[in-house]
Design a protein around this motif. Structure first.
Motif, short mmCIF file in Angstrom:
data_model
loop_
_atom_site.label_atom_id
_atom_site.label_comp_id
_atom_site.label_asym_id
_atom_site.label_seq_id
_atom_site.Cartn_x
_atom_site.Cartn_y
_atom_site.Cartn_z
N TYR A 224 0.85 -1.19 0.00
CA TYR A 224 0.00 0.00 0.00
C TYR A 224 0.88 1.24 0.00
O TYR A 224 2.11 1.15 0.21
N ASN A 272 -8.31 -9.41 -9.49
CA ASN A 272 -6.97 -9.99 -9.65
C ASN A 272 -6.41 -9.62 -11.01
O ASN A 272 -7.16 -9.48 -11.99
N VAL A 279 -1.64 -2.62 -11.07
CA VAL A 279 -1.44 -2.61 -9.62
C VAL A 279 -0.93 -1.24 -9.17
O VAL A 279 -1.39 -0.69 -8.16
N THR A 282 -3.80 1.30 -9.18
CA THR A 282 -4.76 1.10 -8.09
C THR A 282 -4.16 1.47 -6.73
O THR A 282 -4.87 1.96 -5.86
N LEU A 283 -2.87 1.23 -6.55
CA LEU A 283 -2.21 1.64 -5.30
C LEU A 283 -2.27 3.16 -5.14
O LEU A 283 -2.48 3.67 -4.03
N ARG A 287 -5.93 1.96 -2.89
CA ARG A 287 -6.31 0.56 -2.65
C ARG A 287 -5.13 -0.21 -2.05
O ARG A 287 -4.00 0.25 -2.03
N THR A 289 -3.07 -3.97 -2.15
CA THR A 289 -2.83 -5.14 -3.00
C THR A 289 -2.15 -6.23 -2.18
O THR A 289 -1.38 -5.95 -1.26
N VAL A 298 -2.05 -10.99 -8.66
CA VAL A 298 -2.05 -10.11 -7.49
C VAL A 298 -3.49 -9.69 -7.21
O VAL A 298 -4.24 -9.33 -8.13
N ILE A 300 -6.42 -7.24 -5.56
CA ILE A 300 -6.62 -5.81 -5.31
C ILE A 300 -7.93 -5.62 -4.56
O ILE A 300 -8.97 -6.14 -4.99
N THR A 303 -12.78 -3.52 -4.51
CA THR A 303 -13.08 -3.43 -5.94
C THR A 303 -14.57 -3.21 -6.12
O THR A 303 -15.35 -3.33 -5.17
#
Length: 544
Positions: A224, A272, A279, A282-283, A287, A289, A298, A300, A303
């Motif tokens: 994160y 995923n 990734v 989204t980080l 979010r 992971t 991976v 997430i 969602t």
């Protein structure tokens, strides 16, 4: 390995609360190796290691002299295939043999001084530590590290030599893009974390490591961005992971099943991906992971329904084209789920809604068909699902050819034999092609399952059954949560700001804020006024 009887329980959660039921469950001890501290005697440590590891063939042991004056023996242990043998040979074995310490010259009087000298002066490997606990020693050994025992020292030296054969970084096979990056995750957790760090070069990127599975001891990394992530979300993720009590974790699907919000739904509530760029994006949205060792997928969290319609390609091409394609995905998913059911409802109950010319043509096609529309659709749908599964499981060289040729041959033969009508073949083929447009495979599977439910409702109640099914479906989606975040956000609840990356894909300069329900920290991610504008004609542009 011995097992410890815990008691009678009905589930893992009731096991923790010690509730009694009729079923007996067993949970494996952490290692069950008896004594937990390293012995001073080298022979005792060698004997203990062989007892714990069962004299396994891939356990490599190398005895050597740590000191010549006076002679002090040592032994090195490592697992073949889990270590980089070049690191072991050059930086541990060679260093110990060629640069062994001389007690007479260095006047090292205590064994702790010998240990410190070896760690700081002899071993040239980057990661070196000393451990007394046998549980941690065995865990380090099975993680690809090298263990050094010294006669007379009640500690073991651990060298970081993790390596072995690994799959190289390749393009993800399930998420292909035309313009985006071509690298995907592998099965090595450290490689996957490095791929993320290459894209987020920030000291605020945090990686918390834990181990799940009392036997498998699988490494799981919680990744994160500190300062952006919601602390309540991070706490919830850690609590759910901490409640896991199971012997083995072999893939990300195991973790997904154990931490997801609702297990009684066909819709995935955890995303995923194999792509590091997804990734990273989204980080930066806030979010969390989960990177699991041994799998390239991976997880997430949280969602939502709209996230499964977003492809990495959307952010590497113009926003207007991305918006058009994204709307097309929503329409294709609806057609894949409702296409056969609408056809069955119209043919069975609502012929008056079909144009007269088309009704006459369909009636002529179905004149010799012995089955009702529902049975006809089920035959074709099940046949196509079998062909699809056969194409996936067969070797790649012939899998696609078998599925395509099989569909053509069987469809044509079924029409000529009078089993199904030509219109039904067209409907089933169209819905099958539409199902391939969904970027997330897990959501496409959910649409395929719901297709059969809608077909049964259409055959029993017509369009009214389809509307009833859609109402129940929307109500079910509205009830779902993903780590506390509504599954249908930003549609329900309606968040206008988040609509800029929902059904539509607004340009980058218009998406200044992060998703409101995901991150409450640093919600603004872009300076205002970055919208591009044409030259003002005052010499800012070069003239030919």
């Amino acid at each position: 390995m011995k097992r410890k009887k815990i008691g009678k329980t009905g589930s893992i959660s009731s096991l923790i609360s010690k509730k009694k039921s009729e079923t007996i469950y067993y949970v494996d001890d952490k290692l069950n190796i008896g004594d937990t501290c390293v012995y001073e005697s080298l022979e005792s440590n060698i004997r203990k290691m062989n007892e714990v590891m069962g004299r396994s063939h891939d356990l490599i042991m190398r005895e050597l002299l740590v000191s010549q004056k006076p002679p002090i023996k040592g032994v090195v242990f490592y697992i073949a295939g889990l270590v980089d043998e070049k690191l072991v040979g050059d930086f541990i074995l060679k260093a110990l043999i060629e640069d062994h310490i001389n007690l007479e010259e260095q006047t090292l009087t205590s064994m702790e001084a010998i240990l410190t000298s070896i760690k700081n002066q002899v071993l040239t490997i980057a990661s070196v530590s000393s451990i007394k606990d046998w549980n941690r020693i065995i865990n380090a050994l099975l993680s690809g590290k090298t263990i050094l025992f010294i006669d007379g020292v009640n500690q073991a030296i651990i060298g970081g030599t993790k390596g072995g054969e690994r799959r190289s970084i390749e393009e993800p096979t399930s998420e292909i893009t035309i313009r985006g990056p071509k690298e995907g995750f592998t099965e090595a957790i450290q490689t996957n974390i490095s791929l993320i760090r290459r894209r987020i070069k920030s000291p605020h990127l945090r990686v918390d490591m834990m181990q799940l599975g009392t036997i498998s001891q699988t490494n799981v990394a919680v990744v994160y961005v500190d300062g952006i992530v919601n602390e309540k979300l991070l706490q919830e993720v850690n609590e759910r992971l901490g409640r896991i009590e199971i012997d083995e974790i072999t893939s990300s699907a195991n973790v997904e099943e154990l931490i997801q919000d609702s297990t009684f739904t066909v819709f995935p509530t955890i995303f995923n991906t194999e792509r590091p760029d997804i990734v990273a994006n989204t980080l930066l949205e806030g979010r969390v992971t989960l990177v699991i060792d041994g799998t390239p997928f991976v997880l997430i969290v949280p969602t939502g329904f709209s996230q499964f319609f977003k492809a990495a390609e959307d952010y590497y091409q113009r926003y207007d084209l991305s918006t058009l394609v994204r709307i097309l995905r929503y329409l294709a998913f609806s057609a894949a789920m409702l296409g056969p059911s609408i056809y069955i409802a119209l043919i069975t109950f609502h012929q008056d809604l079909i144009p007269t010319t088309l009704v006459i043509s369909l009636a002529a096609q179905r004149e010799g068909i012995p089955f009702p529309a529902l049975i006809e659709a089920l035959i074709m749908e099940i046949t196509f699902e079998v062909l699809r599964e056969a194409g996936v499981r067969m070797p790649r060289a012939i899998g696609q050819a078998v599925s395509i040729v099989g569909a053509l041959v069987i469809g044509q033969a079924a029409v000529q034999a009078g089993i199904v009508s030509a219109a039904m073949v067209i409907v089933v083929a169209g819905t099958a092609i539409a199902s391939f447009t969904t970027p997330a495979y897990s959501l496409a599977v959910a649409g395929r399952i719901l297709r059969f439910v809608m077909m049964i409702l259409a055959a029993t109640m017509g369009l009214y059954g389809i509307m009833l099914g859609l109402i129940i479906l929307v109500a079910h989606l509205s009830s779902l949560r993903s780590f506390g975040v509504p599954y249908l956000a930003p549609f329900a609840p309606l968040i206008l700001e988040d609509q800029k990356d929902g059904l539509f894909r607004f340009p980058l300069w218009a998406r200044r804020k992060r998703p409101r329900l995901v991150s409450q920290n640093r919600t603004v991610r872009m300076k205002e006024g970055l919208r591009p504008s044409p030259s003002n004609g005052k010499g800012d542009s070069n003239e030919i």
